[in-house]
Design an enzyme around this catalytic site. Structure first.
Site, mmCIF file in Angstrom:
data_model
loop_
_atom_site.group_PDB
_atom_site.id
_atom_site.type_symbol
_atom_site.label_atom_id
_atom_site.label_comp_id
_atom_site.label_asym_id
_atom_site.label_seq_id
_atom_site.Cartn_x
_atom_site.Cartn_y
_atom_site.Cartn_z
ATOM 1 N N HIS A 112 9.042 -3.742 -15.277
ATOM 2 C CA HIS A 112 9.183 -3.162 -16.616
ATOM 3 C C HIS A 112 8.902 -1.671 -16.607
ATOM 4 C CE1 HIS A 112 7.824 -2.986 -21.060
ATOM 5 N NE2 HIS A 112 9.118 -2.827 -20.981
ATOM 6 N N ASN B 61 2.938 -3.468 -24.435
ATOM 7 C CA ASN B 61 3.470 -3.801 -25.762
ATOM 8 C C ASN B 61 2.564 -4.737 -26.541
ATOM 9 O OD1 ASN B 61 5.655 -2.140 -25.846
ATOM 10 N ND2 ASN B 61 7.067 -3.623 -24.937
ATOM 11 N N SER C 286 11.781 -6.256 -21.750
ATOM 12 C CA SER C 286 10.504 -5.825 -22.317
ATOM 13 C C SER C 286 9.843 -6.926 -23.123
ATOM 14 C CB SER C 286 10.682 -4.570 -23.156
ATOM 15 O OG SER C 286 11.856 -4.618 -23.894
HETATM 16 P P1 NAI Z 1 21.320 -0.180 -23.597
HETATM 17 O O1 NAI Z 1 21.993 -0.827 -24.749
HETATM 18 O O2 NAI Z 1 21.148 1.297 -23.602
HETATM 19 O O3 NAI Z 1 22.102 -0.559 -22.258
HETATM 20 C C1 NAI Z 1 22.458 -1.872 -21.910
HETATM 21 C C2 NAI Z 1 23.721 -1.840 -21.048
HETATM 22 O O4 NAI Z 1 23.918 -3.140 -20.524
HETATM 23 C C3 NAI Z 1 24.971 -1.451 -21.817
HETATM 24 O O5 NAI Z 1 25.613 -0.379 -21.156
HETATM 25 C C4 NAI Z 1 25.825 -2.716 -21.780
HETATM 26 O O6 NAI Z 1 27.224 -2.440 -21.684
HETATM 27 C C5 NAI Z 1 25.318 -3.405 -20.542
HETATM 28 N N1 NAI Z 1 25.487 -4.866 -20.559
HETATM 29 C C6 NAI Z 1 25.271 -5.721 -21.585
HETATM 30 N N2 NAI Z 1 25.508 -6.983 -21.183
HETATM 31 C C7 NAI Z 1 25.857 -6.919 -19.879
HETATM 32 C C8 NAI Z 1 26.195 -7.889 -18.908
HETATM 33 N N3 NAI Z 1 26.209 -9.195 -19.209
HETATM 34 N N4 NAI Z 1 26.484 -7.485 -17.660
HETATM 35 C C9 NAI Z 1 26.475 -6.172 -17.353
HETATM 36 N N5 NAI Z 1 26.165 -5.209 -18.235
HETATM 37 C C10 NAI Z 1 25.863 -5.575 -19.470
HETATM 38 O O7 NAI Z 1 19.915 -0.921 -23.439
HETATM 39 P P2 NAI Z 1 18.542 -0.377 -22.820
HETATM 40 O O8 NAI Z 1 17.765 0.271 -23.896
HETATM 41 O O9 NAI Z 1 18.837 0.374 -21.589
HETATM 42 O O10 NAI Z 1 17.799 -1.749 -22.476
HETATM 43 C C11 NAI Z 1 18.151 -2.530 -21.362
HETATM 44 C C12 NAI Z 1 17.026 -3.497 -21.039
HETATM 45 O O11 NAI Z 1 15.824 -2.760 -20.797
HETATM 46 C C13 NAI Z 1 16.683 -4.493 -22.142
HETATM 47 O O12 NAI Z 1 16.287 -5.706 -21.545
HETATM 48 C C14 NAI Z 1 15.505 -3.826 -22.859
HETATM 49 O O13 NAI Z 1 14.707 -4.755 -23.511
HETATM 50 C C15 NAI Z 1 14.783 -3.194 -21.672
HETATM 51 N N6 NAI Z 1 13.931 -2.058 -21.965
HETATM 52 C C16 NAI Z 1 14.313 -1.088 -22.858
HETATM 53 C C17 NAI Z 1 13.478 -0.002 -23.118
HETATM 54 C C18 NAI Z 1 13.890 1.080 -24.070
HETATM 55 O O14 NAI Z 1 13.022 1.860 -24.516
HETATM 56 N N7 NAI Z 1 15.168 1.201 -24.419
HETATM 57 C C19 NAI Z 1 12.171 0.154 -22.442
HETATM 58 C C20 NAI Z 1 11.905 -0.879 -21.459
HETATM 59 C C21 NAI Z 1 12.734 -1.950 -21.279
#
Ligand code: NAI
Length: 513
Positions: free
Chosen positions: A148, A198, A127
């Site tokens: 995104h 954003n 994001s």
């Molecule tokens: P989250 O923390 O809920 O999930 C991330 C997952 O990735 C975790 O399960 C973790 O174990 C896994 N992970 C971390 N490093 C890893 C690796 N090297 N290889 C494989 N798995 C790995 O995070 P979330 O909120 O789902 O965010 C994920 C991405 O999406 C980020 O880039 C964030 O900026 C983006 N994003 C998030 C939004 C939100 O509202 N939460 C909205 C739009 C985009």
């Protein structure tokens, strides 16, 4: 080429890396569209949690009669956990949704390049990171694109398709067509801090913080005016309490840092203090509001008013605020119409007071310039025919009896009058003018098209009307004047007027011409 020609067929396998909030949601969307999905996470337990979450959500839809039980089972059967990255070898599209860290994402995509086929498309759900930077280390950076999604991915309709410097336009189109086949609305954007939503949404919060800092009204009143008059589904403070101030501040900081400290995006000290205090919003029980059990719910301020008048004078045209006159007449108030000066803003004479729409100058200054002491300014509204509320600011010179007469008379036509302190641009006007300014810059800098902006804000953050449509409804020359007045008042770079507003404002042409 039609969508069906460029979109990935349902027979293509989709890989999702990261099974957290976003990854699980994206896996659900792809599986429902008929793809076999391989879900990988560095933490195997996260995949289990992610699948359990999808199952719970889909079974909930079945219970509500929104999903066929057979389709639910088939969708769940399409999602397979991947034990290792190498299990993604046959994926035609891999979407990454792991931790928001540039180096970790770069490393992952480099590894992935050695696993997937040469024609596989690589997408990141980042994001805030630069798509150009994530792709820079790849042998084939042209196949990396931003995809995104918004949270929650199954419910939010928007997907921003973001191209870095090296992204192949055909890959961006293919990914957009695929997301459309999944039922999403897509907009194209160039990789830039905050992409469209954003970045464009920053002024919604920044101007609210400015009003908070200047004590224009208490937060609950500011929220009510923004909701009721601006038509936004939520006010800025209740929305930030929901998002979490830590998350909201982090996005603001990332846009601020990525623009080399452009003061327009400077975080608000008041929000930094909230985060320091651990008052992050709903999730910690306290933010701007107290969400703990039993906490009293504050009510927005409504001016009591007194001594309404039965007859008013309308001088000139109120322009977009003309429905105020219609509503007053419908309430039985006699309106005498008098011709005003051509091209000049009109007003209402209500008892001794003069009521006018704000143009970004404070009422106190304008009262001096107009030579009328009982001046009251009203805030911008999405639809004056239906708004249940008006934000009003009397000039410092305005007598309190005159102000009460204005409020009592407007109350007869169904307007709850909330008193705002005499700040430049009040609250809705300063937010909308800043949004229009930001949108205009995005078009001027080639980040996206005017249409993409309105779609992004409507589908991504549920704005009732996109900034471009606001500009069309009210006129760019008006916003140009408001921004010039804000700039003069504050003397700050923050209100510099977009080059496109200036150019189009002179000729009164819109953004889309
Ligand atoms: P989250 O923390 O809920 O999930 C991330 C997952 O990735 C975790 O399960 C973790 O174990 C896994 N992970 C971390 N490093 C890893 C690796 N090297 N290889 C494989 N798995 C790995 O995070 P979330 O909120 O789902 O965010 C994920 C991405 O999406 C980020 O880039 C964030 O900026 C983006 N994003 C998030 C939004 C939100 O509202 N939460 C909205 C739009 C985009």
């Amino acid at each position: 080429m039609s969508v069906s020609e460029t979109a990935l067929p349902a027979s293509a396998t989709v890989g999702v890396i990261g099974a957290g909030t976003m990854g699980a949601g994206i896996a659900q969307v792809a599986a429902r569209a008929g793809h076999r999905v391989r879900l990988f996470d560095a933490d195997a337990k996260a995949v289990e949690r992610g699948r359990a979450g999808i199952e719970k959500e889909l079974r909930g839809l079945v219970a509500k009669g929104k999903l066929d039980a057979g389709e639910c089972e088939r969708t769940l059967a399409r999602i397979a956990p991947a034990a290792a990255l190498s299990d993604l070898a046959d994926c035609a599209l891999v979407i990454e949704a792991i931790v928001e860290d540039l180096e970790v994402k770069q490393k992952l995509f480099r590894t992935l390049e050695g696993i997937v086929r040469a024609d596989a498309v690589l997408a990141t759900n980042t994001s805030s990171l630069s798509i150009t930077a994530i792709g820079a280390m790849l042998a084939q950076p042209q196949r990396l694109v931003g995809m995104h999604f918004f949270n929650p991915a199954p419910r939010m309709k928007l997907v921003e398709i973001v191209s870095g410097v090296q992204t192949d336009a055909r890959i961006a189109e293919r990914v957009a067509a695929t997301a459309q086949r999944w039922g999403k609305h897509t907009v194209f954007a160039r990789s830039t801090p905050g992409f469209i939503v954003n970045r464009l949404a920053r002024p919604f919060y920044a101007e609210a913080w400015r009003a908070y800092t200047e004590s224009v009204a208490d937060p609950v009143t500011l929220d009510a005016v923004v909701r009721d008059c601006g038509g936004f589904p939520m006010g800025p403070f209740e929305l930030m309490d929901l998002i979490g101030h830590d998350v909201n501040l982090a996005v603001t900081r990332s846009v601020f840092d990525a623009t080399f400290g452009d003061r327009r995006y400077a975080p608000a000290l008041a929000q930094v203090e909230l985060v320091r205090a651990g008052r992050l919003g709903r999730k910690t029980g306290q933010g701007i509001y107290d969400h703990r059990d039993g906490a009293a719910k504050p009510e927005p301020q409504v001016e009591p008013g007194a001594d309404p008048v039965a007859r008013i004078v309308a001088v000139g045209s109120l322009g977009l605020a003309t429905p105020i006159i219609t509503r007053l007449e419908a309430a039985g108030i006699d309106v005498v119409r008098v011709q005003g000066q051509a091209g000049a803003a009109g007003w209402l004479e209500i008892g001794p007071a003069r009521l006018m729409l704000s143009d970004g100058r404070p009422a106190t200054r304008r009262a001096v310039e107009e030579g009328h002491r009982h001046l009251v300014l009203f805030d911008l509204a999405l639809d004056y025919a239906t708004t249940p509320r008006l934000g009003l600011a009397p000039a410092d010179q305005c007598g309190s009896a005159a102000f009460r007469t204005v409020c009592a008379t407007l109350a007869r036509a169904g307007f709850a009058c909330s008193r705002l302190d005499d700040a430049a641009g009040l609250i809705v006007l300063r937010i909308i003018a800043a949004l229009v300014n930001e949108a205009s810059d995005a078009v001027a800098y080639g980040i996206c098209t005017a249409d993409a902006i309105d779609d992004a804000m409507r589908y991504g953050v549920n704005y009732p009307r996109g900034p471009m449509a606001w500009a069309e409804a009210v006129g760019l020359d008006y916003f140009a004047r408001v921004l010039a007045n804000l700039r003069e008042h504050y003397g700050e770079e923050r209100y510099r007027t977009s080059v496109l507003i200036q150019r189009r404002g002179w000729t009164q042409r819109g953004f889309r011409e």
